[in-house]
Design an enzyme around this catalytic site. Sequence first.
Site, mmCIF file in Angstrom:
data_model
loop_
_atom_site.group_PDB
_atom_site.id
_atom_site.type_symbol
_atom_site.label_atom_id
_atom_site.label_comp_id
_atom_site.label_asym_id
_atom_site.label_seq_id
_atom_site.Cartn_x
_atom_site.Cartn_y
_atom_site.Cartn_z
ATOM 1 C CB CYS A 2 61.048 -11.145 19.342
ATOM 2 S SG CYS A 2 60.424 -12.780 19.693
ATOM 3 N NE ARG A 27 65.142 -9.111 14.786
ATOM 4 C CZ ARG A 27 66.323 -9.671 14.969
ATOM 5 N NH1 ARG A 27 67.320 -9.346 14.178
ATOM 6 N NH2 ARG A 27 66.511 -10.551 15.919
ATOM 7 C CD1 TRP A 75 60.278 -17.680 15.854
ATOM 8 C CD2 TRP A 75 60.599 -16.436 14.044
ATOM 9 N NE1 TRP A 75 60.716 -18.501 14.859
ATOM 10 C CE2 TRP A 75 60.914 -17.768 13.744
ATOM 11 C CE3 TRP A 75 60.728 -15.464 13.052
ATOM 12 C CZ2 TRP A 75 61.358 -18.161 12.476
ATOM 13 C CZ3 TRP A 75 61.175 -15.868 11.813
ATOM 14 C CH2 TRP A 75 61.476 -17.201 11.521
ATOM 15 C CG ASN A 99 62.922 -8.932 21.385
ATOM 16 O OD1 ASN A 99 61.713 -9.148 21.326
ATOM 17 N ND2 ASN A 99 63.550 -8.115 20.556
ATOM 18 N N GLY A 100 64.127 -12.503 23.770
ATOM 19 C CA GLY A 100 65.092 -13.368 24.446
ATOM 20 C C GLY A 100 64.386 -14.500 25.160
ATOM 21 C CD GLU A 480 78.402 -22.721 2.070
ATOM 22 O OE1 GLU A 480 77.966 -23.393 1.116
ATOM 23 O OE2 GLU A 480 78.028 -21.558 2.300
ATOM 24 C CE LYS A 484 78.595 -18.563 0.434
ATOM 25 N NZ LYS A 484 77.613 -19.523 0.768
ATOM 26 C CD GLU A 487 77.436 -18.221 -3.603
ATOM 27 O OE1 GLU A 487 76.227 -18.113 -3.823
ATOM 28 O OE2 GLU A 487 77.909 -18.373 -2.460
ATOM 29 C CG HIS A 503 91.945 -41.349 -5.707
ATOM 30 N ND1 HIS A 503 92.513 -42.595 -5.888
ATOM 31 C CD2 HIS A 503 91.728 -41.228 -4.375
ATOM 32 C CE1 HIS A 503 92.608 -43.206 -4.707
ATOM 33 N NE2 HIS A 503 92.140 -42.393 -3.776
ATOM 34 C CE LYS A 599 69.777 -14.576 0.567
ATOM 35 N NZ LYS A 599 71.048 -15.215 0.898
HETATM 36 C C1 F6R Z 1 74.861 -19.732 -1.925
HETATM 37 C C2 F6R Z 1 73.411 -19.713 -1.890
HETATM 38 C C3 F6R Z 1 72.691 -20.660 -2.772
HETATM 39 C C4 F6R Z 1 71.442 -21.185 -2.074
HETATM 40 C C5 F6R Z 1 70.608 -22.027 -3.050
HETATM 41 C C6 F6R Z 1 69.407 -22.645 -2.368
HETATM 42 O O1 F6R Z 1 75.432 -18.769 -1.108
HETATM 43 O O2 F6R Z 1 72.816 -18.951 -1.193
HETATM 44 O O3 F6R Z 1 73.509 -21.713 -3.174
HETATM 45 O O4 F6R Z 1 71.823 -21.945 -0.967
HETATM 46 O O5 F6R Z 1 70.180 -21.236 -4.119
HETATM 47 O O6 F6R Z 1 68.600 -21.655 -1.831
HETATM 48 P P1 F6R Z 1 67.577 -21.977 -0.676
HETATM 49 O O7 F6R Z 1 68.353 -22.373 0.530
HETATM 50 O O8 F6R Z 1 66.809 -20.698 -0.482
HETATM 51 O O9 F6R Z 1 66.710 -23.097 -1.154
#
Ligand code: F6R
Length: 604
Positions: A2, A27, A75, A99-100, A480, A484, A487, A503, A599
Amino acid sequence: MCGIVGYIGAKPVKKILIDGLRELEYRGYDSAGIAVLQQGGFSLFKAVGKLINLEEKAKEFESNGFSVGIGHTRWATHGKPTELNAHPHLGQNSYVVHNGIIENYQELKAMLTAQGAQFLSQTDTEVIVHLFEHHLKTAASAFEAFRQTLARLEGAYAVLLVNGSVPDTIFFAKHGSPMIIGRNTDNDVLFGSSDAALIGKCNEVIYLEDGHYGYASSDEVALFDAQDREVVLRYVPLSDNKLSAQKEGYRFFMEKEIYEQSTVLADTLMGRLRDRSIYFEEIDPSLFEGINEIKLCACGTSYHAALVASYLFERHAHIRTSVEIASEFRYRDPFLTSDTLFVVISQSGETADTLESLKMAKKSGLKTMVICNVDNSSMVRLADASILTRAGIEKGVASTKAFATQVSVLWMLSLYLGETRKTLPATEIERQIQLLRTLPSTVAVDPATHEQLRRLSKRYLHGHGFFFIGRDVFYPLALEGALKLKEISYLHAEGYPSGEMKHGPIALADPELFTIALLPQHKLYDKTKSNIEELSARDSTICSISPLDFDKADDHIRTRAQDDYMLEFFEMMVVLQLLSMEIAIRLGNDVDMPRNLAKSVTVE
Ligand code: F6R
């Protein structure tokens, strides 16, 4: 999620409100509305869907001179995304945007209905405006009625309220949800739930604190704190640079998004936690009828969230769960049976491999579901059912808050299934719901830890590689953490199950091999500790992350003592995100836009 805007002044109010809402569009929302009070009368416009629909509805409206206006993008949480449920909500002669969540709305609604209030929507918000009008009947002033209203609300809120008897005034309050007041040299007063809505329209703002409330007209802004003491107004300059203002003082979007996790987790939990059960408004329980297996499918970070879920689903719901990397699933001629629920996880809802896997599963006649951050994305439109993660737009390419919200939804889903399949005792569900409620504070960044990580990062800029290790759900978290780091730092990093190092990979151990070891107190502590000791004995440089002291480590990041391993998971997640970011910053990399990455990966 929201968004709120408000305006007091003589400029074209409709344009100011809708432009402000447009800045909050990122958002996510599913309906929008504005209410304008001008020359003693209200005009109200609401529309489902995008702001263009609202503009269409309001196209005949022209403001004329001074006016007061409030606007909202919603939302849906309580009640479907319909015009009736869209804000602003009307009483007899007042409008409110919020909101909330108002946690005690049912009790208030019952009291107000018994006294004759007519409720039009299914929202929790509508109680605010009726409660205000209820107090207005006896209060000495409209502001006093507003103050009495706030005293009865439980939950989190940011509120703007306008009333026809004080046509130059907006009443406002903030309690657990952001709200900002702005002003400019033309004597306009503006409100926004984020400063993105105010950039270019205000030169000075006040970021309200929890408990702040008051009233504003073009002559006066009066601000009070939670103890009803008047607060001195301290405006701060608002940058007119959209990008830097959107970063809200953080160096990178990734950093802002790590800090935002507390808020977006609160949003993701909102309306879904009952005292003894989990409630997903968007899920019809019949989806799970006849289902004996769950297959999770995703890419990258979302795949790691799926791996976490595989532990939780089997543990809590006793249902066979498998996890697939989407790009592999598509071409390996999978054997699918119709008693399998196919669940894809995706921040964007557009990732090509995941989308094609979803299509394949549908074609094979499987029931499907998506856990996604983007409403109306291709996957949401395609799947039989969807649960939205409410992380808001994620700008940093390296996913942080999206992952946090995915895991929280999957955790809730595991409890939901545990309840429907009667595999978890009610007391255990209740206990875990209490844990979930603490997630927003669990992920709040501790400034001392952040500073420690910033300092520590300088020791981890070289070497021939990193191993992130953990057991149980801390294994996908290790994956993960490694993802991170690679990347954004471009350093080589791998995630491994702690028990698997001996192993093979332990052959790499030497002082130039950095081991980032996840050592939770409440999950396989002794087993993990022994695995780390094996690496330490072979002279790997160890950075341990644990609430308990560990004397075999070269560096130790002490997390807070938590009541459960899942809370340790979320706290360690934040530590790993910050550590990667600080290493990448020291290396001079563009944290938000790392080389070679996009992205949304819409190609195979
Ligand atoms: C890593 C990252 C990617 C996404 C992947 C899947 O930081 O963002 O590994 O997780 O490309 O993307 P989505 O979740 O949008 O399907």
